[in-house]
Motif scaffolding. Structure first.
Motif, mmCIF file in Angstrom:
data_model
loop_
_atom_site.group_PDB
_atom_site.id
_atom_site.type_symbol
_atom_site.label_atom_id
_atom_site.label_comp_id
_atom_site.label_asym_id
_atom_site.label_seq_id
_atom_site.Cartn_x
_atom_site.Cartn_y
_atom_site.Cartn_z
ATOM 1 N N ARG A 152 71.375 -19.971 41.285
ATOM 2 C CA ARG A 152 70.939 -20.701 40.081
ATOM 3 C C ARG A 152 72.070 -21.641 39.704
ATOM 4 O O ARG A 152 73.222 -21.228 39.574
ATOM 5 C CB ARG A 152 70.621 -19.702 38.968
ATOM 6 N N GLU A 153 71.756 -22.909 39.532
ATOM 7 C CA GLU A 153 72.789 -23.920 39.314
ATOM 8 C C GLU A 153 73.597 -23.698 38.037
ATOM 9 O O GLU A 153 74.821 -23.805 38.049
ATOM 10 C CB GLU A 153 72.152 -25.317 39.283
ATOM 11 N N ARG A 154 72.957 -23.355 36.934
ATOM 12 C CA ARG A 154 73.655 -23.318 35.640
ATOM 13 C C ARG A 154 74.738 -22.251 35.530
ATOM 14 O O ARG A 154 75.751 -22.451 34.887
ATOM 15 C CB ARG A 154 72.671 -23.199 34.479
ATOM 16 N N ASP A 155 74.546 -21.115 36.208
ATOM 17 C CA ASP A 155 75.554 -20.054 36.092
ATOM 18 C C ASP A 155 76.038 -19.536 37.444
ATOM 19 O O ASP A 155 76.794 -18.575 37.508
ATOM 20 C CB ASP A 155 75.028 -18.891 35.239
ATOM 21 N N ARG A 156 75.596 -20.184 38.497
ATOM 22 C CA ARG A 156 75.991 -19.851 39.871
ATOM 23 C C ARG A 156 75.607 -18.431 40.293
ATOM 24 O O ARG A 156 76.207 -17.864 41.208
ATOM 25 C CB ARG A 156 77.482 -20.087 40.077
ATOM 26 N N ALA A 157 74.633 -17.845 39.633
ATOM 27 C CA ALA A 157 74.185 -16.491 39.974
ATOM 28 C C ALA A 157 73.369 -16.519 41.263
ATOM 29 O O ALA A 157 72.552 -17.414 41.477
ATOM 30 C CB ALA A 157 73.334 -15.915 38.840
ATOM 31 N N VAL A 158 73.601 -15.531 42.124
ATOM 32 C CA VAL A 158 72.801 -15.387 43.331
ATOM 33 C C VAL A 158 71.440 -14.835 42.912
ATOM 34 O O VAL A 158 71.355 -13.770 42.309
ATOM 35 C CB VAL A 158 73.485 -14.438 44.346
ATOM 36 N N VAL A 159 70.380 -15.571 43.221
ATOM 37 C CA VAL A 159 69.039 -15.112 42.856
ATOM 38 C C VAL A 159 68.261 -14.598 44.063
ATOM 39 O O VAL A 159 67.296 -13.861 43.905
ATOM 40 C CB VAL A 159 68.223 -16.194 42.106
ATOM 41 N N ALA A 160 68.681 -14.974 45.266
ATOM 42 C CA ALA A 160 68.014 -14.467 46.474
ATOM 43 C C ALA A 160 68.880 -14.714 47.702
ATOM 44 O O ALA A 160 69.688 -15.641 47.730
ATOM 45 C CB ALA A 160 66.660 -15.145 46.661
ATOM 46 N N ARG A 161 68.696 -13.860 48.677
ATOM 47 C CA ARG A 161 69.291 -14.017 49.999
ATOM 48 C C ARG A 161 68.157 -13.864 51.006
ATOM 49 O O ARG A 161 67.197 -13.139 50.745
ATOM 50 C CB ARG A 161 70.328 -12.922 50.284
ATOM 51 N N GLY A 162 68.288 -14.513 52.129
ATOM 52 C CA GLY A 162 67.242 -14.378 53.136
ATOM 53 C C GLY A 162 67.756 -14.737 54.510
ATOM 54 O O GLY A 162 68.868 -15.247 54.667
ATOM 55 N N GLU A 163 66.942 -14.435 55.493
ATOM 56 C CA GLU A 163 67.268 -14.825 56.854
ATOM 57 C C GLU A 163 65.975 -14.960 57.643
ATOM 58 O O GLU A 163 64.977 -14.305 57.338
ATOM 59 C CB GLU A 163 68.223 -13.846 57.534
ATOM 60 N N THR A 164 66.006 -15.855 58.599
ATOM 61 C CA THR A 164 64.866 -16.067 59.485
ATOM 62 C C THR A 164 65.373 -16.128 60.917
ATOM 63 O O THR A 164 66.485 -16.564 61.175
ATOM 64 C CB THR A 164 64.106 -17.374 59.167
ATOM 65 N N ASN A 165 64.555 -15.660 61.825
ATOM 66 C CA ASN A 165 64.884 -15.739 63.238
ATOM 67 C C ASN A 165 64.069 -16.886 63.822
ATOM 68 O O ASN A 165 62.841 -16.825 63.873
ATOM 69 C CB ASN A 165 64.554 -14.424 63.941
ATOM 70 N N TRP A 166 64.743 -17.941 64.217
ATOM 71 C CA TRP A 166 64.085 -19.103 64.799
ATOM 72 C C TRP A 166 64.037 -18.905 66.313
ATOM 73 O O TRP A 166 65.037 -18.535 66.927
ATOM 74 C CB TRP A 166 64.857 -20.370 64.476
ATOM 75 N N VAL A 167 62.888 -19.186 66.909
ATOM 76 C CA VAL A 167 62.735 -19.071 68.354
ATOM 77 C C VAL A 167 62.273 -20.414 68.909
ATOM 78 O O VAL A 167 61.312 -21.001 68.406
ATOM 79 C CB VAL A 167 61.727 -17.960 68.722
ATOM 80 N N PHE A 168 62.970 -20.892 69.912
ATOM 81 C CA PHE A 168 62.605 -22.134 70.583
ATOM 82 C C PHE A 168 61.470 -21.797 71.535
ATOM 83 O O PHE A 168 61.571 -20.869 72.334
ATOM 84 C CB PHE A 168 63.824 -22.665 71.350
ATOM 85 N N PHE A 224 63.191 -18.619 37.014
ATOM 86 C CA PHE A 224 62.349 -19.027 35.904
ATOM 87 C C PHE A 224 61.968 -20.492 36.067
ATOM 88 O O PHE A 224 62.726 -21.279 36.652
ATOM 89 C CB PHE A 224 63.079 -18.833 34.577
ATOM 90 N N ALA A 225 60.831 -20.856 35.509
ATOM 91 C CA ALA A 225 60.387 -22.242 35.579
ATOM 92 C C ALA A 225 61.448 -23.150 34.969
ATOM 93 O O ALA A 225 62.028 -22.855 33.933
ATOM 94 C CB ALA A 225 59.066 -22.408 34.837
ATOM 95 N N GLY A 226 61.738 -24.237 35.654
ATOM 96 C CA GLY A 226 62.713 -25.196 35.158
ATOM 97 C C GLY A 226 64.134 -24.958 35.635
ATOM 98 O O GLY A 226 64.973 -25.848 35.519
ATOM 99 N N ASP A 227 64.438 -23.755 36.143
ATOM 100 C CA ASP A 227 65.780 -23.508 36.680
ATOM 101 C C ASP A 227 66.002 -24.362 37.921
ATOM 102 O O ASP A 227 65.106 -24.513 38.755
ATOM 103 C CB ASP A 227 65.959 -22.040 37.081
ATOM 104 N N LYS A 228 67.195 -24.915 38.029
ATOM 105 C CA LYS A 228 67.561 -25.660 39.224
ATOM 106 C C LYS A 228 68.314 -24.727 40.154
ATOM 107 O O LYS A 228 69.135 -23.927 39.703
ATOM 108 C CB LYS A 228 68.419 -26.866 38.859
#
Length: 76
Positions: A28-44, A1-5
């Protein structure tokens, strides 16, 4: 949500010859809830032609790998 840290955690899960899997955890900082997980494959890549190239040791040596069992589940 807007304003969430958010607190964003990132770590290197794998490091191969020319690529690296980096994972992310968004909390989310205020309640420590996981809001997203992700991963990226970096290639040199070679800047001149865009082809993958081996990651130089001076680059790969600065990253500590985090095994699956050591990954953060949330904000400790």
């Amino acid at each position: 949500f807007a304003g969430d840290k958010l607190v964003i955690l990132t770590w290197v899960a794998t490091l191969r010859k020319a690529s690296s899997l980096r994972k992310y955890l968004f909390l989310r900082e205020r309640d420590r809830a996981v809001v997203a997980r992700g991963e990226t494959n970096w290639v040199f890549v070679e800047a001149g032609n865009g082809h993958p190239k081996p990651i130089p040791r001076e680059v790969s040596s600065v990253f500590a790998l985090v095994a699956a069992e050591g990954e953060p589940a949330g904000w400790e």
